[in-house]
Design a protein around this motif. Sequence first.
Motif, short mmCIF file in Angstrom:
data_model
loop_
_atom_site.label_atom_id
_atom_site.label_comp_id
_atom_site.label_asym_id
_atom_site.label_seq_id
_atom_site.Cartn_x
_atom_site.Cartn_y
_atom_site.Cartn_z
N TYR A 189 0.84 -1.21 0.00
CA TYR A 189 0.00 0.00 0.00
C TYR A 189 0.87 1.26 0.00
O TYR A 189 0.59 2.22 -0.73
N ASP A 190 1.92 1.26 0.82
CA ASP A 190 2.83 2.41 0.85
C ASP A 190 3.49 2.62 -0.52
O ASP A 190 3.63 3.76 -0.98
N MET A 191 3.88 1.52 -1.13
CA MET A 191 4.50 1.59 -2.44
C MET A 191 3.52 2.13 -3.48
O MET A 191 3.86 3.00 -4.30
N ALA A 192 2.29 1.62 -3.46
CA ALA A 192 1.27 2.06 -4.41
C ALA A 192 0.93 3.53 -4.20
O ALA A 192 0.73 4.28 -5.17
N SER A 193 0.84 3.96 -2.94
CA SER A 193 0.53 5.36 -2.65
C SER A 193 1.62 6.28 -3.16
O SER A 193 1.33 7.36 -3.72
N SER A 197 0.97 8.76 -6.42
CA SER A 197 0.97 10.21 -6.20
C SER A 197 1.74 10.97 -7.27
O SER A 197 1.69 12.19 -7.33
N GLY A 198 2.48 10.21 -8.10
CA GLY A 198 3.27 10.86 -9.14
C GLY A 198 4.66 11.25 -8.68
O GLY A 198 5.42 11.90 -9.43
N ALA A 199 5.04 10.84 -7.47
CA ALA A 199 6.35 11.20 -6.92
C ALA A 199 7.51 10.58 -7.69
O ALA A 199 8.64 11.07 -7.60
N ALA A 200 7.23 9.51 -8.45
CA ALA A 200 8.29 8.84 -9.19
C ALA A 200 8.35 9.28 -10.66
O ALA A 200 9.07 8.70 -11.45
N GLU A 201 7.58 10.30 -10.99
CA GLU A 201 7.53 10.77 -12.37
C GLU A 201 8.92 11.15 -12.86
O GLU A 201 9.66 11.89 -12.21
N GLY A 202 9.30 10.60 -14.01
CA GLY A 202 10.61 10.88 -14.58
C GLY A 202 11.71 9.95 -14.11
O GLY A 202 12.81 9.98 -14.66
N ALA A 203 11.42 9.14 -13.09
CA ALA A 203 12.42 8.20 -12.57
C ALA A 203 12.03 6.76 -12.87
O ALA A 203 12.82 5.99 -13.42
N VAL A 204 10.80 6.40 -12.51
CA VAL A 204 10.29 5.05 -12.75
C VAL A 204 9.10 5.16 -13.70
O VAL A 204 8.09 5.77 -13.35
N ARG A 206 5.68 4.59 -15.80
CA ARG A 206 4.40 4.08 -15.33
C ARG A 206 4.25 2.58 -15.60
O ARG A 206 3.75 1.83 -14.78
N TRP A 207 4.69 2.13 -16.79
CA TRP A 207 4.54 0.71 -17.13
C TRP A 207 5.28 -0.17 -16.14
O TRP A 207 4.84 -1.29 -15.83
N ALA A 208 6.40 0.36 -15.62
CA ALA A 208 7.22 -0.43 -14.71
C ALA A 208 6.54 -0.56 -13.35
O ALA A 208 6.31 -1.68 -12.87
N TRP A 209 6.19 0.58 -12.73
CA TRP A 209 5.65 0.48 -11.38
C TRP A 209 4.26 -0.14 -11.35
O TRP A 209 3.92 -0.84 -10.39
N VAL A 210 3.48 0.07 -12.40
CA VAL A 210 2.16 -0.57 -12.45
C VAL A 210 2.32 -2.09 -12.54
O VAL A 210 1.65 -2.84 -11.83
N SER A 211 3.21 -2.54 -13.42
CA SER A 211 3.43 -3.99 -13.55
C SER A 211 4.03 -4.58 -12.29
O SER A 211 3.68 -5.70 -11.89
N TRP A 212 4.90 -3.84 -11.61
CA TRP A 212 5.46 -4.32 -10.35
C TRP A 212 4.36 -4.50 -9.30
O TRP A 212 4.32 -5.52 -8.61
N VAL A 214 1.19 -5.02 -9.81
CA VAL A 214 0.32 -6.14 -10.19
C VAL A 214 0.97 -7.47 -9.80
O VAL A 214 0.32 -8.35 -9.21
N VAL A 215 2.25 -7.62 -10.13
CA VAL A 215 2.96 -8.86 -9.82
C VAL A 215 3.05 -9.09 -8.32
O VAL A 215 2.75 -10.18 -7.81
#
Length: 245
Positions: A189-193, A197-204, A206-212, A214-215
């Motif tokens: 939950y902390d990771m998803a939040s 929130s967009g805090a990882a924009e430009g670093a990670v 979207r396809w990566a963190w969404v798939s992570w 889900v897995v």
Amino acid sequence: METSSFNPSSPANLPSFLLLFVSVYLLGYFLIFRSWKSSHLGASCLMSLFHGTPAVALASHALLTTPRAFASPNTAVESTVLDFSMAYFTIDLLHYLVFLPNDFLFILHHVATLYVFATCRFAVGHGAHALLLLLVLAEATSACQNVWTIAGYRRNDVVLARRVRELLSPPFYLFYTVVRGLAGPVALYDMASFYGSGAAEGAVPRWAWVSWLVVIGSAIVLSVLWVLRNWVDWFREKNSGKKFK
């Protein structure tokens, strides 16, 4: 420091770790468990023992010595832990493909785990901090689970193994339930939040963190279902034993 961050051209430790786990597997298969009818099962557990607790120690060291955000660049230490775990899951995946090709659940689990670690390590270069936190939770039960599993393999023909399995089952199930059923979802939950929130924009990406997510979420659900099934079986055996007393 920037020098300790992810560098895609830096030499990986993966080949050395692959050799390590191959050696451990062969040691178990041809020496330690050679008297077993299914020595490959013992060899897999031995390899898991060599991975689980050391992975927790290595990941904890990385988390405690370099406190960082979920989207920070991977450090050299974090990358080493990812290499270590990828090596284990690669060799254990080969074990399942050769000896247990019909065990689709474990094969899918290993492939999915390798996808998450490999994309973080080699494609994205960020986000290892969050994954190592989850790795600590995932492998915290490893030592107990492997002893429980090994005892289960021999419980029908070794009295001591049956007793160990019976004594270990309740505390192991409880520990597993707390770690996988409570701590795991909180960390996810902390990771998803954070990522949502967009805090990882430009670093990670979207396809990566969404798939992570889900897995990892799927793995947690399957883990909870697995331990619930074991709780049900344990209570059923207990009630069945009382009827025959």
